[in-house]
Design an enzyme around this catalytic site. Structure first.
Site, mmCIF file in Angstrom:
data_model
loop_
_atom_site.group_PDB
_atom_site.id
_atom_site.type_symbol
_atom_site.label_atom_id
_atom_site.label_comp_id
_atom_site.label_asym_id
_atom_site.label_seq_id
_atom_site.Cartn_x
_atom_site.Cartn_y
_atom_site.Cartn_z
ATOM 1 N N THR A 127 0.818 -1.209 0.000
ATOM 2 C CA THR A 127 0.000 0.000 0.000
ATOM 3 C C THR A 127 0.857 1.266 0.000
ATOM 4 O O THR A 127 1.991 1.254 0.495
ATOM 5 C CB THR A 127 -0.900 -0.002 1.265
ATOM 6 N N ASP A 128 0.277 2.361 -0.494
ATOM 7 C CA ASP A 128 0.979 3.650 -0.431
ATOM 8 C C ASP A 128 1.031 4.190 1.002
ATOM 9 O O ASP A 128 1.774 5.127 1.291
ATOM 10 C CB ASP A 128 0.321 4.684 -1.363
ATOM 11 N N GLU A 129 0.243 3.579 1.910
ATOM 12 C CA GLU A 129 0.176 4.108 3.280
ATOM 13 C C GLU A 129 1.498 3.929 4.031
ATOM 14 O O GLU A 129 1.728 4.575 5.050
ATOM 15 C CB GLU A 129 -1.005 3.476 4.035
ATOM 16 N N TYR A 138 -1.960 -0.594 10.846
ATOM 17 C CA TYR A 138 -2.069 -1.230 9.522
ATOM 18 C C TYR A 138 -0.857 -0.899 8.665
ATOM 19 O O TYR A 138 -0.171 -1.788 8.158
ATOM 20 C CB TYR A 138 -3.359 -0.795 8.812
ATOM 21 N N LYS A 190 2.272 -3.280 7.206
ATOM 22 C CA LYS A 190 2.580 -3.449 5.775
ATOM 23 C C LYS A 190 4.020 -2.995 5.490
ATOM 24 O O LYS A 190 4.728 -3.618 4.699
ATOM 25 C CB LYS A 190 1.590 -2.660 4.907
HETATM 26 P P1 NAD Z 1 -9.480 -7.543 1.783
HETATM 27 O O1 NAD Z 1 -9.545 -7.274 3.251
HETATM 28 O O2 NAD Z 1 -10.682 -7.318 0.938
HETATM 29 O O3 NAD Z 1 -9.051 -9.079 1.534
HETATM 30 C C1 NAD Z 1 -8.043 -9.703 2.283
HETATM 31 C C2 NAD Z 1 -8.144 -11.210 2.036
HETATM 32 O O4 NAD Z 1 -7.107 -11.846 2.790
HETATM 33 C C3 NAD Z 1 -9.478 -11.812 2.510
HETATM 34 O O5 NAD Z 1 -9.986 -12.671 1.514
HETATM 35 C C4 NAD Z 1 -9.102 -12.581 3.768
HETATM 36 O O6 NAD Z 1 -9.916 -13.706 3.998
HETATM 37 C C5 NAD Z 1 -7.663 -12.977 3.465
HETATM 38 N N1 NAD Z 1 -6.883 -13.207 4.697
HETATM 39 C C6 NAD Z 1 -6.813 -12.389 5.784
HETATM 40 N N2 NAD Z 1 -6.036 -12.948 6.729
HETATM 41 C C7 NAD Z 1 -5.577 -14.132 6.217
HETATM 42 C C8 NAD Z 1 -4.725 -15.145 6.706
HETATM 43 N N3 NAD Z 1 -4.197 -15.066 7.937
HETATM 44 N N4 NAD Z 1 -4.457 -16.207 5.915
HETATM 45 C C9 NAD Z 1 -5.000 -16.301 4.668
HETATM 46 N N5 NAD Z 1 -5.837 -15.382 4.154
HETATM 47 C C10 NAD Z 1 -6.122 -14.293 4.918
HETATM 48 O O7 NAD Z 1 -8.235 -6.712 1.262
HETATM 49 P P2 NAD Z 1 -8.013 -5.976 -0.130
HETATM 50 O O8 NAD Z 1 -8.565 -4.621 -0.038
HETATM 51 O O9 NAD Z 1 -8.421 -6.875 -1.238
HETATM 52 O O10 NAD Z 1 -6.424 -5.851 -0.107
HETATM 53 C C11 NAD Z 1 -5.607 -6.892 -0.636
HETATM 54 C C12 NAD Z 1 -4.147 -6.505 -0.477
HETATM 55 O O11 NAD Z 1 -3.904 -5.275 -1.155
HETATM 56 C C13 NAD Z 1 -3.727 -6.272 0.975
HETATM 57 O O12 NAD Z 1 -2.438 -6.798 1.138
HETATM 58 C C14 NAD Z 1 -3.741 -4.764 1.130
HETATM 59 O O13 NAD Z 1 -2.799 -4.363 2.096
HETATM 60 C C15 NAD Z 1 -3.343 -4.324 -0.259
HETATM 61 N N6 NAD Z 1 -3.849 -3.007 -0.688
HETATM 62 C C16 NAD Z 1 -5.180 -2.689 -0.569
HETATM 63 C C17 NAD Z 1 -5.641 -1.451 -1.025
HETATM 64 C C18 NAD Z 1 -7.110 -1.076 -0.962
HETATM 65 O O14 NAD Z 1 -7.465 0.064 -1.290
HETATM 66 N N7 NAD Z 1 -8.004 -1.975 -0.588
HETATM 67 C C19 NAD Z 1 -4.745 -0.531 -1.567
HETATM 68 C C20 NAD Z 1 -3.380 -0.882 -1.671
HETATM 69 C C21 NAD Z 1 -2.956 -2.137 -1.237
HETATM 70 P P1 TYD Z 2 -10.962 3.913 3.981
HETATM 71 O O1 TYD Z 2 -11.885 3.486 2.886
HETATM 72 O O2 TYD Z 2 -11.099 3.266 5.310
HETATM 73 O O3 TYD Z 2 -9.474 3.767 3.412
HETATM 74 P P2 TYD Z 2 -8.057 4.264 4.043
HETATM 75 O O4 TYD Z 2 -8.253 4.607 5.458
HETATM 76 O O5 TYD Z 2 -7.190 3.060 3.877
HETATM 77 O O6 TYD Z 2 -7.621 5.424 3.200
HETATM 78 O O7 TYD Z 2 -11.132 5.492 4.192
HETATM 79 C C1 TYD Z 2 -10.980 6.398 3.126
HETATM 80 C C2 TYD Z 2 -11.117 7.811 3.709
HETATM 81 O O8 TYD Z 2 -12.466 7.979 4.155
HETATM 82 C C3 TYD Z 2 -10.233 8.038 4.929
HETATM 83 O O9 TYD Z 2 -9.778 9.384 4.915
HETATM 84 C C4 TYD Z 2 -11.176 7.823 6.103
HETATM 85 C C5 TYD Z 2 -12.518 8.300 5.555
HETATM 86 N N1 TYD Z 2 -13.701 7.607 6.123
HETATM 87 C C6 TYD Z 2 -14.764 8.368 6.646
HETATM 88 O O10 TYD Z 2 -14.741 9.617 6.647
HETATM 89 N N2 TYD Z 2 -15.850 7.696 7.163
HETATM 90 C C7 TYD Z 2 -15.917 6.339 7.186
HETATM 91 O O11 TYD Z 2 -16.932 5.774 7.704
HETATM 92 C C8 TYD Z 2 -14.830 5.577 6.636
HETATM 93 C C9 TYD Z 2 -14.841 4.073 6.633
HETATM 94 C C10 TYD Z 2 -13.738 6.259 6.112
#
Ligand code: NAD
Ligand code: TYD
Length: 353
Positions: free
Chosen positions: A134-136, A159, A163
């Site tokens: 993630t960019d975070e 989180y 990461k």
């Molecule tokens: P998500 O929470 O939707 O999915 C995570 C998956 O991992 C789920 O299917 C869960 O069952 C599985 N999982 C969790 N713990 C596990 C374990 N101990 N063993 C096996 N499986 C397990 O997440 P996402 O949003 O699809 O993100 C996927 C990846 O991309 C993550 O690594 C996240 O850090 C990264 N990422 C997400 C975003 C975003 O905006 N969602 C952005 C950048 C990077």
């Molecule tokens: P989120 O979707 O949780 O992603 P991330 O925290 O990883 O960026 O949140 C996106 C933005 O929206 C973040 O600035 C937090 C804000 N947010 C709210 O204002 N209300 C909410 O209920 C949630 C879930 C997020």
């Protein structure tokens, strides 16, 4: 790397981004074997993969990456050529209330995978470990500037710290043991099959049910939103053409202050639900801020664009509309995952805000 007859392990393939990636790989590479390993936590859902579960080149294994013995057996049984690792605890708010599950899955789980791969991969010829991050990890930006691949790590939530830690360990296995690795750091994703704890699906679901829209703090926090299918194509490209040992930033060049995005979403939902204009905006409720809330994320994805020719395909308002339409057309999917434990989560998360 050759594109023939590979066996790829995708971890977290039943989650939001993982399911889009698995779908892409299974459809695009009929000669590959795609093995999806997922624990099926609250965020994992096999319904996300219904359309491809019958395909011959796809299989699912339920398992926990925190279980090192299980992983060693799995890697000894299957001759994986590559790992694309997405399994993670992924929600910042949950990491604030329960950091340990993030440490276990995101850090220990990643090291377990690295160790399991290292034990069976010999001299690493034609192998690749891809860590999806993630960019975070880069921390928080002021009003201007972008995260590049050279930006120093400065994670601020449990989180992002977990990461960042896993990114460091993946790089350490490259430098210490010579394991071929690649890492990508992506901005906020949106699209279908996202669990309704993240901003966009949560607000779509709340609008549909005329529930309050909890905006954290002043609502002027900025995120760079990327269409999830564009993330999946970037991962595919980097897996096959990325330089071993390198990092690639992935982002949509699509910055929004939360409140501006929420206004657009509200107006869109009024239209789609045939409600009077302004109806959904009336649900906006400013609530207590998230602890340690990062002010702004913005990605410079020019390395990926210039070196590998990737670019995002969908513009934000078009993508938001398609996304809102998808959730409204799939309310049974939403109902299934928001019954039971979800209600308890929602009460606890939002009660004191
Ligand atoms: P998500 O929470 O939707 O999915 C995570 C998956 O991992 C789920 O299917 C869960 O069952 C599985 N999982 C969790 N713990 C596990 C374990 N101990 N063993 C096996 N499986 C397990 O997440 P996402 O949003 O699809 O993100 C996927 C990846 O991309 C993550 O690594 C996240 O850090 C990264 N990422 C997400 C975003 C975003 O905006 N969602 C952005 C950048 C990077
Ligand atoms: P989120 O979707 O949780 O992603 P991330 O925290 O990883 O960026 O949140 C996106 C933005 O929206 C973040 O600035 C937090 C804000 N947010 C709210 O204002 N209300 C909410 O209920 C949630 C879930 C997020």
């Amino acid at each position: 790397m050759s594109n023939k007859n590979k066996t790829l392990l995708v971890t977290g393939g039943a989650g939001f981004i993982g399911s889009h990636l698995v779908r892409l790989l299974v459809n695009k590479y009929p000669d590959y074997r795609i093995v999806n390993l997922d624990k099926l936590t609250y965020a994992g859902n096999l319904a996300n993969l219904k359309d491809i579960e019958h395909k011959e080149n796809y299989s699912f294994i339920k398992g926990d990456i925190v279980d090192a013995v299980f992983l060693d057996e799995l890697f000894a049984t299957h001759q994986f050529d590559g790992v694309i690792h997405l399994a993670a605890e992924s929600h910042v708010d949950r990491s604030i209330t329960d950091p340990m599950s993030f440490i276990n899955t995101n850090i220990i789980g990643t090291v377990n995978l690295l160790n399991a791969a290292r034990k069976v991969w010999g001299d690493f010829t034609d192998k690749l470990f891809y860590h999806v991050s993630t960019d975070e990890v880069y921390g928080s930006l002021g009003e201007t500037g972008f995260f590049t691949e050279e930006t120093a790590y400065d994670p601020r939530s449990p989180y992002s710290a977990s990461k960042a830690s896993s990114d460091h360990l993946v790089r350490a296995y490259h430098h210490t043991y010579g394991m071929p690795i690649v890492i990508s750091n992506c901005s906020n994703n949106y699209g279908s099959f996202q669990f309704p704890e993240k901003l966009i699906p949560l607000f779509i679901n709340n609008i549909k049910h005329k529930k309050a829209l909890p905006v954290y703090g002043d609502g002027k926090y900025t995120r760079d939103w990327l269409w999830v299918e564009d993330h999946a194509t970037a991962i595919d490209l980097i897996y096959h053409q990325g330089k071993v040992g390198d990092t690639y930033n992935i982002g949509g060049n699509n910055e929004w202050k939360n409140i501006d995005l929420i206004h657009v979403l509200c107006d869109l939902m009024d239209e789609l639900l045939d409600r009077p204009k302004g109806d959904s905006r009336n649900l906006i409720t400013y609530v207590k801020d998230r602890a340690g809330h990062d002010r702004r994320y913005a990605i410079d994805a020019s390395k990926l664009m210039n070196e590998l020719g990737w670019e995002p395909t969908i513009q934000s308002t078009e993508g938001l509309k398609t996304t809102a339409q998808w959730y409204l057309a799939n309310m049974d999917w939403m109902e299934n995952i928001t019954s039971g434990d979800y209600q308890k989560y929602y009460q606890e998360q939002y009660a004191e805000r």
